[in-house]
Scaffold this motif. Structure first.
Motif, PDB file in Angstrom:
ATOM      1  N   ARG A   1       0.823  -1.206   0.000  1.00  0.00           N
ATOM      2  CA  ARG A   1       0.000   0.000   0.000  1.00  0.00           C
ATOM      3  C   ARG A   1       0.861   1.261   0.000  1.00  0.00           C
ATOM      4  O   ARG A   1       2.076   1.202   0.169  1.00  0.00           O
ATOM      5  CB  ARG A   1      -0.940   0.021   1.202  1.00  0.00           C
ATOM      6  CG  ARG A   1      -0.235   0.110   2.543  1.00  0.00           C
ATOM      7  CD  ARG A   1      -1.224   0.205   3.682  1.00  0.00           C
ATOM      8  NE  ARG A   1      -1.978   1.456   3.615  1.00  0.00           N
ATOM      9  CZ  ARG A   1      -2.927   1.778   4.495  1.00  0.00           C
ATOM     10  NH1 ARG A   1      -3.255   0.958   5.456  1.00  0.00           N
ATOM     11  NH2 ARG A   1      -3.563   2.928   4.412  1.00  0.00           N
ATOM     12  N   GLN A   2       0.169   2.394  -0.212  1.00  0.00           N
ATOM     13  CA  GLN A   2       0.834   3.694  -0.144  1.00  0.00           C
ATOM     14  C   GLN A   2       0.284   4.440   1.051  1.00  0.00           C
ATOM     15  O   GLN A   2      -0.895   4.352   1.345  1.00  0.00           O
ATOM     16  CB  GLN A   2       0.491   4.541  -1.377  1.00  0.00           C
ATOM     17  CG  GLN A   2       1.398   4.308  -2.553  1.00  0.00           C
ATOM     18  CD  GLN A   2       1.219   5.400  -3.589  1.00  0.00           C
ATOM     19  OE1 GLN A   2       0.690   6.465  -3.312  1.00  0.00           O
ATOM     20  NE2 GLN A   2       1.667   5.127  -4.808  1.00  0.00           N
TER      21      GLN A   2
ATOM     22  N   THR B   1       3.356  15.867   3.666  1.00  0.00           N
ATOM     23  CA  THR B   1       4.775  16.198   3.550  1.00  0.00           C
ATOM     24  C   THR B   1       5.591  15.014   3.032  1.00  0.00           C
ATOM     25  O   THR B   1       6.630  15.206   2.418  1.00  0.00           O
ATOM     26  CB  THR B   1       5.378  16.621   4.912  1.00  0.00           C
ATOM     27  OG1 THR B   1       5.213  15.546   5.839  1.00  0.00           O
ATOM     28  CG2 THR B   1       4.711  17.865   5.448  1.00  0.00           C
ATOM     29  N   ASN B   2       5.118  13.796   3.291  1.00  0.00           N
ATOM     30  CA  ASN B   2       5.869  12.612   2.881  1.00  0.00           C
ATOM     31  C   ASN B   2       4.913  11.538   2.357  1.00  0.00           C
ATOM     32  O   ASN B   2       3.735  11.532   2.701  1.00  0.00           O
ATOM     33  CB  ASN B   2       6.637  12.016   4.065  1.00  0.00           C
ATOM     34  CG  ASN B   2       7.691  12.951   4.598  1.00  0.00           C
ATOM     35  OD1 ASN B   2       7.368  14.011   5.116  1.00  0.00           O
ATOM     36  ND2 ASN B   2       8.936  12.563   4.468  1.00  0.00           N
ATOM     37  N   ARG B   3       5.467  10.651   1.536  1.00  0.00           N
ATOM     38  CA  ARG B   3       4.668   9.520   1.080  1.00  0.00           C
ATOM     39  C   ARG B   3       5.550   8.276   1.062  1.00  0.00           C
ATOM     40  O   ARG B   3       6.632   8.282   0.478  1.00  0.00           O
ATOM     41  CB  ARG B   3       4.101   9.780  -0.317  1.00  0.00           C
ATOM     42  CG  ARG B   3       3.243   8.623  -0.827  1.00  0.00           C
ATOM     43  CD  ARG B   3       2.432   8.990  -2.056  1.00  0.00           C
ATOM     44  NE  ARG B   3       3.285   9.268  -3.209  1.00  0.00           N
ATOM     45  CZ  ARG B   3       3.300  10.425  -3.864  1.00  0.00           C
ATOM     46  NH1 ARG B   3       2.523  11.420  -3.499  1.00  0.00           N
ATOM     47  NH2 ARG B   3       4.102  10.599  -4.897  1.00  0.00           N
ATOM     48  N   ILE B   4       5.092   7.224   1.754  1.00  0.00           N
ATOM     49  CA  ILE B   4       5.844   5.979   1.735  1.00  0.00           C
ATOM     50  C   ILE B   4       5.089   4.939   0.917  1.00  0.00           C
ATOM     51  O   ILE B   4       3.859   5.003   0.780  1.00  0.00           O
ATOM     52  CB  ILE B   4       6.124   5.414   3.151  1.00  0.00           C
ATOM     53  CG1 ILE B   4       4.828   5.179   3.918  1.00  0.00           C
ATOM     54  CG2 ILE B   4       7.061   6.306   3.920  1.00  0.00           C
ATOM     55  CD1 ILE B   4       5.000   4.345   5.183  1.00  0.00           C
ATOM     56  N   VAL B   5       5.842   4.013   0.362  1.00  0.00           N
ATOM     57  CA  VAL B   5       5.243   2.920  -0.388  1.00  0.00           C
ATOM     58  C   VAL B   5       5.709   1.608   0.237  1.00  0.00           C
ATOM     59  O   VAL B   5       6.904   1.377   0.414  1.00  0.00           O
ATOM     60  CB  VAL B   5       5.661   2.956  -1.879  1.00  0.00           C
ATOM     61  CG1 VAL B   5       5.161   1.715  -2.597  1.00  0.00           C
ATOM     62  CG2 VAL B   5       5.117   4.200  -2.535  1.00  0.00           C
ATOM     63  N   ILE B   6       4.739   0.777   0.615  1.00  0.00           N
ATOM     64  CA  ILE B   6       5.057  -0.553   1.143  1.00  0.00           C
ATOM     65  C   ILE B   6       4.790  -1.552   0.017  1.00  0.00           C
ATOM     66  O   ILE B   6       3.676  -1.614  -0.503  1.00  0.00           O
ATOM     67  CB  ILE B   6       4.165  -0.897   2.362  1.00  0.00           C
ATOM     68  CG1 ILE B   6       4.287   0.190   3.434  1.00  0.00           C
ATOM     69  CG2 ILE B   6       4.548  -2.259   2.936  1.00  0.00           C
ATOM     70  CD1 ILE B   6       3.299   0.044   4.563  1.00  0.00           C
ATOM     71  N   GLU B   7       5.843  -2.248  -0.381  1.00  0.00           N
ATOM     72  CA  GLU B   7       5.694  -3.167  -1.509  1.00  0.00           C
ATOM     73  C   GLU B   7       6.648  -4.339  -1.357  1.00  0.00           C
ATOM     74  O   GLU B   7       7.834  -4.138  -1.041  1.00  0.00           O
ATOM     75  CB  GLU B   7       5.982  -2.418  -2.814  1.00  0.00           C
ATOM     76  CG  GLU B   7       5.347  -3.077  -4.035  1.00  0.00           C
ATOM     77  CD  GLU B   7       5.523  -2.197  -5.271  1.00  0.00           C
ATOM     78  OE1 GLU B   7       4.662  -2.250  -6.153  1.00  0.00           O
ATOM     79  OE2 GLU B   7       6.520  -1.465  -5.357  1.00  0.00           O
TER      80      GLU B   7
END
Lengths: 122, 164
Positions: free
Chosen positions: A52-53, A59-65
């Protein structure tokens, strides 16, 4: 170069190796969660196995993949967190200092948390 | 020191140039905070050629100026923590006969990284950053050794020059 210089260098290498070993053997690989905190307080926890994102306060965006996390985007000037390699093991973290965002991987049980803290103290 | 102001101006200019040169070298080890620390070259040389007060002043002036030119307010804070701890350790060790310039510089590099790590821990209020400790220790060792070797060579070549 004096003999003492070599002792100092060797001491530092040994210290780093010991801390690294404690970190590796004190960690668990299954059932890990991704914990996001902003300014020291918890923002959210997410499962590492679920792709997921996550938007963090615009301010920030993480991506779990595929069992790893990357900081995909950040509005900070230095972009150190975006250039940071992906993290997947217990205790690893990506930190965006300007936005005070900490993304870390932790075991699901509280016991594991103590283990990794001991690893750091040692 | 009769020409103190003039020499200090030259030292500051050199330290700032090294800070600038460093921004041109693209180093990204995937770990934040790992830098060569070229400006430390000037700090080590000034520490050995004059005294710790000059080195302290140079260190603070260098960090504040280069922070405003190349970095941010945050960068200044972290650099100050690392720079002051590193200078304190190097000033203490350089007065004793335990280590050569290289050993002193290694101790300075490592303590610089530890200082920054401590400030980072306080800023984000987590011990998680401690995960970087092994990498930062080794990075400090390598960059400190490099700066130490270069400063040692420079000090040999300028041994007849006295900054008075």
């Amino acid at each position: 170069m004096k003999k003492n210089d070599w002792f100092l260098a060797a001491g530092i290498v040994i210290a780093a190796a010991v801390i690294l070993l404690l970190q590796i053997f004190g960690s668990v690989q299954n059932g890990l969660t991704v914990t996001v905190s902003v300014d020291g307080s918890l923002y959210g926890t997410y499962s590492l196995s679920e792709d997921r994102q996550v938007e963090i306060n615009d301010t920030n965006r993480i991506v779990i993949e595929n069992g790893s996390v990357v900081m995909e985007w950040a509005d900070c000037p230095d972009q150190l967190c975006v250039n940071h390699r992906s993290i997947s093991r217990d205790g690893e973290s990506i930190i965006c200092l300007p936005n005070r965002v900490v993304v870390s991987i932790e075991g699901t049980d509280g016991k594991n948390e103590e283990n990794s803290l001991d690893g750091i103290a040692g | 020191m009769k020409h103190r102001a003039a020499y200090f101006g030259v030292f500051t200019a050199l330290a700032l140039i090294f800070s600038y040169v460093e921004t041109l070298i693209p180093v990204n080890f995937g770990i934040p905070g790992v830098k060569l620390g070229l400006a430390n070259l000037m700090i080590v040389i000034v520490l050995y050629k004059t005294n710790w007060r000059e080195a302290l002043l140079l260190s603070v002036v260098r960090i504040v100026l280069s922070g405003f030119i190349f970095g941010s307010l945050f960068a200044i804070l972290y650099s100050l923590a690392g720079g002051l701890l590193s200078l304190a350790v190097m000033a203490f060790l350089s007065r004793r006969d335990w280590f050569s310039v290289i050993g002193v510089s290694i101790a300075g590099g490592v303590s610089h990284n530890i200082g920054q790590l401590v400030v980072a821990m306080i800023a984000v209020q987590t011990y998680r950053v401690g995960y970087y400790l092994p990498v930062l220790l080794i990075a400090g060792l390598l960059t400190g050794a490099l700066i130490g070797v270069i400063s040692g060579q420079v000090l040999i070549r300028i041994r007849h020059i006295r900054f008075e």
